[in-house]
Design a protein around this motif. Sequence first.
Motif, PDB file in Angstrom:
ATOM      1  N   UNK A  60     -64.735 -12.563  54.490  1.00 26.26           N
ATOM      2  CA  UNK A  60     -65.293 -11.303  54.012  1.00 26.26           C
ATOM      3  C   UNK A  60     -65.767 -11.428  52.569  1.00 26.26           C
ATOM      4  N   UNK A  61     -65.011 -12.182  51.781  1.00 27.18           N
ATOM      5  CA  UNK A  61     -65.373 -12.339  50.388  1.00 27.18           C
ATOM      6  C   UNK A  61     -64.949 -13.732  49.944  1.00 27.18           C
ATOM      7  N   UNK A  62     -65.747 -14.321  49.020  1.00 27.30           N
ATOM      8  CA  UNK A  62     -65.423 -15.611  48.436  1.00 27.30           C
ATOM      9  C   UNK A  62     -66.017 -15.668  47.049  1.00 27.30           C
ATOM     10  N   UNK A  63     -65.319 -16.344  46.163  1.00 33.96           N
ATOM     11  CA  UNK A  63     -65.872 -16.524  44.822  1.00 33.96           C
ATOM     12  C   UNK A  63     -67.081 -17.441  44.857  1.00 33.96           C
ATOM     13  N   UNK A  64     -67.279 -18.151  45.958  1.00 36.03           N
ATOM     14  CA  UNK A  64     -68.500 -18.940  46.159  1.00 36.03           C
ATOM     15  C   UNK A  64     -69.465 -18.098  46.985  1.00 36.03           C
ATOM     16  N   UNK A  65     -70.620 -17.845  46.463  1.00 32.00           N
ATOM     17  CA  UNK A  65     -71.583 -16.981  47.175  1.00 32.00           C
ATOM     18  C   UNK A  65     -71.976 -17.561  48.528  1.00 32.00           C
ATOM     19  N   UNK A  66     -72.100 -18.860  48.638  1.00 30.09           N
ATOM     20  CA  UNK A  66     -72.554 -19.453  49.884  1.00 30.09           C
ATOM     21  C   UNK A  66     -71.558 -19.365  51.014  1.00 30.09           C
ATOM     22  N   UNK A  67     -70.274 -19.060  50.723  1.00 25.52           N
ATOM     23  CA  UNK A  67     -69.243 -19.013  51.764  1.00 25.52           C
ATOM     24  C   UNK A  67     -69.082 -17.616  52.354  1.00 25.52           C
ATOM     25  N   UNK A  68     -69.660 -16.580  51.737  1.00 29.96           N
ATOM     26  CA  UNK A  68     -69.469 -15.217  52.224  1.00 29.96           C
ATOM     27  C   UNK A  68     -70.177 -15.029  53.563  1.00 29.96           C
ATOM     28  N   UNK A  69     -69.455 -14.437  54.487  1.00 27.97           N
ATOM     29  CA  UNK A  69     -70.001 -14.153  55.807  1.00 27.97           C
ATOM     30  C   UNK A  69     -69.903 -15.303  56.782  1.00 27.97           C
ATOM     31  N   UNK A  70     -69.506 -16.466  56.340  1.00 28.43           N
ATOM     32  CA  UNK A  70     -69.365 -17.594  57.262  1.00 28.43           C
ATOM     33  C   UNK A  70     -68.094 -17.446  58.098  1.00 28.43           C
ATOM     34  N   UNK A  71     -68.183 -18.082  59.237  1.00 25.06           N
ATOM     35  CA  UNK A  71     -67.045 -17.994  60.160  1.00 25.06           C
ATOM     36  C   UNK A  71     -66.570 -19.408  60.484  1.00 25.06           C
ATOM     37  N   UNK A  72     -65.240 -19.584  60.416  1.00 27.19           N
ATOM     38  CA  UNK A  72     -64.608 -20.872  60.731  1.00 27.19           C
ATOM     39  C   UNK A  72     -63.509 -20.627  61.768  1.00 27.19           C
ATOM     40  N   UNK A  73     -63.188 -21.681  62.483  1.00 24.17           N
ATOM     41  CA  UNK A  73     -62.051 -21.571  63.407  1.00 24.17           C
ATOM     42  C   UNK A  73     -60.781 -21.355  62.594  1.00 24.17           C
ATOM     43  N   UNK A  74     -59.995 -20.352  62.949  1.00 28.80           N
ATOM     44  CA  UNK A  74     -58.765 -20.085  62.162  1.00 28.80           C
ATOM     45  C   UNK A  74     -57.824 -21.285  62.184  1.00 28.80           C
ATOM     46  N   UNK A  75     -57.395 -21.684  61.008  1.00 31.79           N
ATOM     47  CA  UNK A  75     -56.417 -22.780  60.900  1.00 31.79           C
ATOM     48  C   UNK A  75     -55.012 -22.274  61.204  1.00 31.79           C
ATOM     49  N   UNK A  76     -54.081 -23.218  61.310  1.00 37.61           N
ATOM     50  CA  UNK A  76     -52.695 -22.841  61.586  1.00 37.61           C
ATOM     51  C   UNK A  76     -52.114 -22.033  60.441  1.00 37.61           C
ATOM     52  N   UNK A  77     -52.462 -22.408  59.218  1.00 35.63           N
ATOM     53  CA  UNK A  77     -51.969 -21.640  58.071  1.00 35.63           C
ATOM     54  C   UNK A  77     -52.517 -20.215  58.104  1.00 35.63           C
ATOM     55  N   UNK A  78     -53.791 -20.060  58.465  1.00 31.15           N
ATOM     56  CA  UNK A  78     -54.388 -18.720  58.537  1.00 31.15           C
ATOM     57  C   UNK A  78     -53.739 -17.905  59.634  1.00 31.15           C
ATOM     58  N   UNK A  79     -53.467 -18.528  60.755  1.00 33.56           N
ATOM     59  CA  UNK A  79     -52.793 -17.813  61.850  1.00 33.56           C
ATOM     60  C   UNK A  79     -51.395 -17.369  61.420  1.00 33.56           C
ATOM     61  N   UNK A 120     -50.434 -16.696  58.427  1.00 28.83           N
ATOM     62  CA  UNK A 120     -50.577 -15.587  57.487  1.00 28.83           C
ATOM     63  C   UNK A 120     -50.881 -14.281  58.213  1.00 28.83           C
ATOM     64  N   UNK A 121     -51.719 -14.316  59.218  1.00 25.73           N
ATOM     65  CA  UNK A 121     -51.995 -13.097  59.998  1.00 25.73           C
ATOM     66  C   UNK A 121     -50.775 -12.666  60.804  1.00 25.73           C
ATOM     67  N   UNK A 122     -49.834 -13.605  61.021  1.00 22.04           N
ATOM     68  CA  UNK A 122     -48.586 -13.230  61.702  1.00 22.04           C
ATOM     69  C   UNK A 122     -47.596 -12.596  60.746  1.00 22.04           C
ATOM     70  N   UNK A 123     -47.982 -12.474  59.460  1.00 24.14           N
ATOM     71  CA  UNK A 123     -47.137 -11.783  58.498  1.00 24.14           C
ATOM     72  C   UNK A 123     -46.350 -12.699  57.583  1.00 24.14           C
ATOM     73  N   UNK A 124     -46.619 -14.020  57.609  1.00 21.89           N
ATOM     74  CA  UNK A 124     -45.862 -14.964  56.760  1.00 21.89           C
ATOM     75  C   UNK A 124     -46.771 -15.513  55.670  1.00 21.89           C
ATOM     76  N   UNK A 125     -46.243 -15.589  54.487  1.00 20.08           N
ATOM     77  CA  UNK A 125     -46.990 -16.203  53.402  1.00 20.08           C
ATOM     78  C   UNK A 125     -46.891 -17.730  53.549  1.00 20.08           C
ATOM     79  N   UNK A 126     -47.997 -18.433  53.369  1.00 21.10           N
ATOM     80  CA  UNK A 126     -48.045 -19.883  53.507  1.00 21.10           C
ATOM     81  C   UNK A 126     -48.538 -20.459  52.192  1.00 21.10           C
ATOM     82  N   UNK A 127     -47.841 -21.508  51.718  1.00 23.38           N
ATOM     83  CA  UNK A 127     -48.230 -22.147  50.455  1.00 23.38           C
ATOM     84  C   UNK A 127     -48.171 -23.654  50.631  1.00 23.38           C
ATOM     85  N   UNK A 128     -49.159 -24.354  50.047  1.00 19.13           N
ATOM     86  CA  UNK A 128     -49.219 -25.803  50.086  1.00 19.13           C
ATOM     87  C   UNK A 128     -49.603 -26.315  48.706  1.00 19.13           C
ATOM     88  N   UNK A 129     -49.048 -27.464  48.353  1.00 21.20           N
ATOM     89  CA  UNK A 129     -49.340 -28.055  47.052  1.00 21.20           C
ATOM     90  C   UNK A 129     -50.023 -29.400  47.260  1.00 21.20           C
TER      91      UNK A 129
END
Length: 466
Positions: free
Chosen positions: A109-128, A130-139
Motif C-alpha cells: 500500500x505504501x513504500x518509501x520507494x516510489x517504484x514499489x507502491x502498488x506492487x504485489x508479491x507473494x506473501x512470505x512466511x514472515x508476512x503471513x 505478522x498477519x496472524x498477529x505475531x511480530x517478526x524480527x530478523x537481524x
Amino acid sequence: MLTTGILQRWNRQSLARQFLLAGGVISVIAMILVGALVTSLIEAIVIRNSAATTALYVDSIIAPILPDLKTSETLDDVTTRVLDETFGQGALGGRVISFRLWRRDGTILYSTEDGMRGKRFDPSEDLKSAFAGRMVAQFERVDDPESPRERALGKPLLEIYNPVLQPWSGEVVAVSEFYEVADDFQNSLSQARLQSWLAVAGVTLSFFLLLSTIVFRGSRTIESQQRTLTQRVAELSDLLSQNKALHARAQRASQRATALNESYLRRLGADLHDGPAQLVAYAALRMDSELLVDPKASRRSRDTEISAIRSRLQEAMDEIRNICTGLVLPQIESAEVSDVLQRVVNAHRQRTGADVTLSTAIPVRPLSPSAKICIYRFVQEALNNGYRHGGGTSQSVRQDYDNGNITVEVSDEGAGFDPANVRPGALGLSGLRERVESLGGTFNLDTSCHGTTVKMSLNVHEMEHA
C-alpha cells in the motif's frame, strides 16, 4: 588392526590421562553446543526486545496517520504525503531507512520507494506470521525479493514485521515492514554473544577442572595402591619361590643327610671291624695257643705269648678310644670360636703329631652352638683328610670375620687330587659340603699339585634371623 592398535594404546594410558582426553573432548563439544544454544536464545531475546521497542515507537507515530484500512484498500494522497514527510524529515527519518505497508494479499500500500507502491508479491512466511498477529524480527537477513535496495546498503539492518490493528476491534488490517540501521544493536548483540560464550566457557572450564582434580587425586591413589599391590605381589612371589627352593633344598638335604648317616654308620662299622675287631679276634685266637695250655712249655714262652695277647688288646683299646674321641665333641657351647679352633687343632696335633698353624680373628657377634659344631667338624674332617691324603704337609687353619660373614679356611701343601676321581660314596667332601650348606653357608674347594684348600663361610645375621 588399526582400531585394535588404537584401543591398546588407549588402554595403556592412565585413568587420569583417559579422563583428561575424553573429558576434554566432551567438555569442548558440550561447551560449543551449550554456548550455541545459549547464544541463539540470547540473540533471539535481544532481537525481539529491540524489535518490540522499535515497533512500538514506529506504531505510536504512524497509527494516528493511517485511515481505517478495514474499509479502505488504498491510501489517499494526504496520508501518503504525511508518511513521506514522517519518514523523510520527521522523527523516523534518521532511524528507519525503509518502510512498507502491506495488505493481506501481498500488495504494497505504501513504500518509501516510489517504484514499489502498488506492487504485489507473494506473501512470505514472515508476512503471513505478522498477519496472524505475531511480530517478526530478523537481524542481517535481508533475503526478501522486494528488498534489493536494502541488501545493497551493506549495513547491519534490523528487519521488523509489525501487525497493524484496528483500534476498536483489534483485528489485523495491515502489516508494516521497516528496516532500522542497527549499528548500536550490533555492538550490543556482539557483547551479549561474547559474554554468553565467556560465561559458558568459564562454567565448563571450572566444572572440568574440579572433576579433573578429583579424578587426578583418585588416579594417584589408585596408582599408589597398584604400585603397593604390585610390590606386595612381587614380594610374595619371591617369598613363594624362596619357600619352594628352600623346601626342595630341605628335602634334598634330608635325603642326603639320611644317606650320609647311613654312610657314617657303615664307616664306623668298617673302622670297628677292620681295627679293634681284628685285634680282639687275633687275641682270642692266641688264647688257644698250645704254649698257654701245654704244661711242658717254658715259662718264658708263656710270658711272651701273654705279652703279645696283651699288646693286641691294648691296641684294640687304643683304636676304640681314637674312634670315640672322633665321635664325642668337647664342651664348645659356651666357648668362643678361637677356643673351638684351638681345641680341634690341639686334638689333631696330639693324635697325629703333625704341626698345624692356626690364625684367628675375633668375630663381632657370638655364634650359635650349631655354627660352632659345624666349624669344629669342618676343621676336624679337613685336617684328617689333609693328613691322610696329603701327608699333613704344612697344614694351616685360618679364620676371618668380615661384614657379618665368618670364614674358615683349611689348607695344606700336599700333592693335591682330582675331584672328578673322588668316589661318589666318599664321606669326606660330601660330608663337609652338606654340613656347611645345611646352615645356609657356602663351601669351596681348590686343589692342585701345589696343595689343597677347603673354605667355608657362614652369614651370622642370617643365622640369627633363622
